[in-house]
Write an enzyme that holds these catalytic residues in place. Structure first.
Site, PDB file in Angstrom:
ATOM      1  N   TYR A  84       0.832  -1.213   0.000  1.00 44.10           N
ATOM      2  CA  TYR A  84       0.000   0.000   0.000  1.00 44.10           C
ATOM      3  C   TYR A  84       0.861   1.255   0.000  1.00 44.10           C
ATOM      4  O   TYR A  84       1.961   1.254   0.556  1.00 44.10           O
ATOM      5  CB  TYR A  84      -0.894   0.021   1.241  1.00 44.10           C
ATOM      6  CG  TYR A  84      -1.981  -1.012   1.285  1.00 44.10           C
ATOM      7  CD1 TYR A  84      -2.300  -1.787   0.174  1.00 44.10           C
ATOM      8  CD2 TYR A  84      -2.694  -1.234   2.463  1.00 44.10           C
ATOM      9  CE1 TYR A  84      -3.316  -2.734   0.240  1.00 44.10           C
ATOM     10  CE2 TYR A  84      -3.714  -2.174   2.531  1.00 44.10           C
ATOM     11  CZ  TYR A  84      -4.006  -2.933   1.416  1.00 44.10           C
ATOM     12  OH  TYR A  84      -5.003  -3.877   1.495  1.00 44.10           O
ATOM     13  N   GLY A  92     -18.135  -2.397  -2.139  1.00 45.02           N
ATOM     14  CA  GLY A  92     -17.957  -2.691  -3.564  1.00 45.02           C
ATOM     15  C   GLY A  92     -17.175  -1.607  -4.275  1.00 45.02           C
ATOM     16  O   GLY A  92     -17.594  -1.125  -5.338  1.00 45.02           O
ATOM     17  N   LYS A 103     -22.627   6.596  -5.683  1.00 42.08           N
ATOM     18  CA  LYS A 103     -21.997   7.795  -6.259  1.00 42.08           C
ATOM     19  C   LYS A 103     -21.613   7.648  -7.727  1.00 42.08           C
ATOM     20  O   LYS A 103     -21.371   8.655  -8.402  1.00 42.08           O
ATOM     21  CB  LYS A 103     -20.766   8.183  -5.434  1.00 42.08           C
ATOM     22  CG  LYS A 103     -19.606   7.194  -5.483  1.00 42.08           C
ATOM     23  CD  LYS A 103     -18.471   7.668  -4.581  1.00 42.08           C
ATOM     24  CE  LYS A 103     -17.296   6.705  -4.563  1.00 42.08           C
ATOM     25  NZ  LYS A 103     -16.237   7.150  -3.636  1.00 42.08           N
ATOM     26  N   GLY A 142     -16.908   1.384  -3.570  1.00 44.65           N
ATOM     27  CA  GLY A 142     -17.674   2.625  -3.611  1.00 44.65           C
ATOM     28  C   GLY A 142     -18.977   2.531  -4.383  1.00 44.65           C
ATOM     29  O   GLY A 142     -19.823   3.437  -4.298  1.00 44.65           O
TER      30      GLY A 142
END
Length: 353
Positions: A53, A239, A246, A241
């Site tokens: 990350y 999922g 959105k 977002g």
């Protein structure tokens, strides 16, 4: 906040876990530190990271930046002992980390020492294999997953080698528990049968994708998790977002994961999740949220955290406002009628990606 046992490790974790995969990319260090403090104030004591990350995208020059940001906060705050800390070693095929070398005792030693240094800690509470050497059906790879090509003897030897390494590290005090990620029911069982036979540390957790849009864990893996007392840590409960709504009707909010990926030259398909069927499924879940008076984000997070085989649901946020919004899931209770409606929507829109 409710706490659950993490397998048989003796560790307890809160039912929600702070995900950190955007720390150092979409989320700068100052905001990341504020998120850790805000999550802690809300009662969360479990944080998940990985050596690879931040993501969106993964770059060789940013490998380890997330862990370094977390380590700086531990050093600044002096609150390392307030958190259960999880991180992961990257596996075969990721060229940005050790030129894509597979997981082995040698690569795990290298990775662990680097993570300990970046995180500014002496011990990792949960150390996870990010994905198996032999391959995985995760990351939309179920279409090409070919277990018949695996070498069974080599796989079992690899598992024994990993667990032997873990025994040494537990004795040395650098890790407390081991876990898996993007793993199958068979892989989980095989690791723990070897552990039991050889008196080695078992795998106490599995971290796989799991959401209202992707319920692969509901069958074979859930049975293993429950009967073998292995913790389950769902990631991407929203999922990527999608379940917030959105991205509906072609929207691409500025600063969103999709927009950032497109701006960086990527496909902007949310890791293969962006499909027509996915948007149809999301529309059904958004309607259920309206019908029962729930915020769709709270509904999705609460559903994932309270499944009977779930230990802690991992959620991340790019901004502090998004985190504040997500924390509303802590107080969200879903009625049986709502749960029944969610199950009916899953049957109508199974595996949309």
């Amino acid at each position: 906040m409710k706490k659950n046992k993490l397998g048989r490790s003796g560790i307890e974790v809160t039912e929600f876990c702070l995900g950190t995969m955007t720390f150092g990319s979409q989320t700068d260090a100052e905001t990341a530190h504020a998120q850790i403090e805000r999550a802690g104030a809300a009662g969360i004591d479990f944080m998940d990271a990985a050596e690879m990350y931040p993501v969106n995208p993964v770059k060789a020059e940013t490998i380890g930046h997330t862990e370094a940001i977390i380590g700086d906060w531990f050093e600044k705050s002096g609150k390392r002992n307030d958190w259960v800390l999880a991180t992961k070693v990257s596996g075969a095929g990721l060229g940005a980390v050790r030129d894509g070398a597979p997981i082995s005792p040698a690569t795990m030693t290298e990775a662990l020492e680097a993570s300990l240094g970046r995180l500014k800690t002496d011990v990792i509470d949960l150390y996870q294999l990010h994905w198996p050497n032999r391959g995985s059906y995760a990351f939309r790879q179920q279409w090409s997953f070919a277990p018949w090509e695996q070498d069974s003897a080599a796989t079992r030897q690899h598992m024994a080698d990993v667990l032997g390494w873990a025994a040494d590290e537990v004795k040395r005090g650098t890790i407390r528990a081991m876990g898996l990620s993007n793993e199958s029911a068979w892989g989980t069982m095989a690791f723990n049968r070897i552990a039991e036979a050889e008196g080695l540390p078992r795998m106490d957790a599995v971290q796989n994708e799991y959401s209202l849009l992707y319920r692969m864990a509901d069958t074979d893996l859930a049975e293993v998790l429950l009967h073998e007392e292995v913790g389950f840590l769902p990631y991407s409960p929203l999922g990527a977002g999608l379940l917030s709504g959105k991205y509906q009707d072609g929207a691409m909010p500025k600063g969103s994961r999709m927009e950032v990926n497109v701006a960086d030259g990527g496909a902007g398909d949310l890791g293969g999740r962006k499909t027509e069927r996915a948007f149809e499924a999301v529309a059904a879940y958004l309607q259920i949220a309206r019908d029962f008076g729930h915020d769709p984000v709270h509904m999705a997070f609460a559903w994932s955290a309270r499944r009977p085989f779930v230990t802690s649901s991992i959620f991340g946020a790019t901004t502090l406002d998004q985190l504040d919004h997500a924390l509303g899931a802590i107080e969200t209770e879903l009625s049986q009628d709502c749960l029944d409606a969610l199950d009916a929507a899953w049957r109508a829109h199974p595996f949309p990606y």
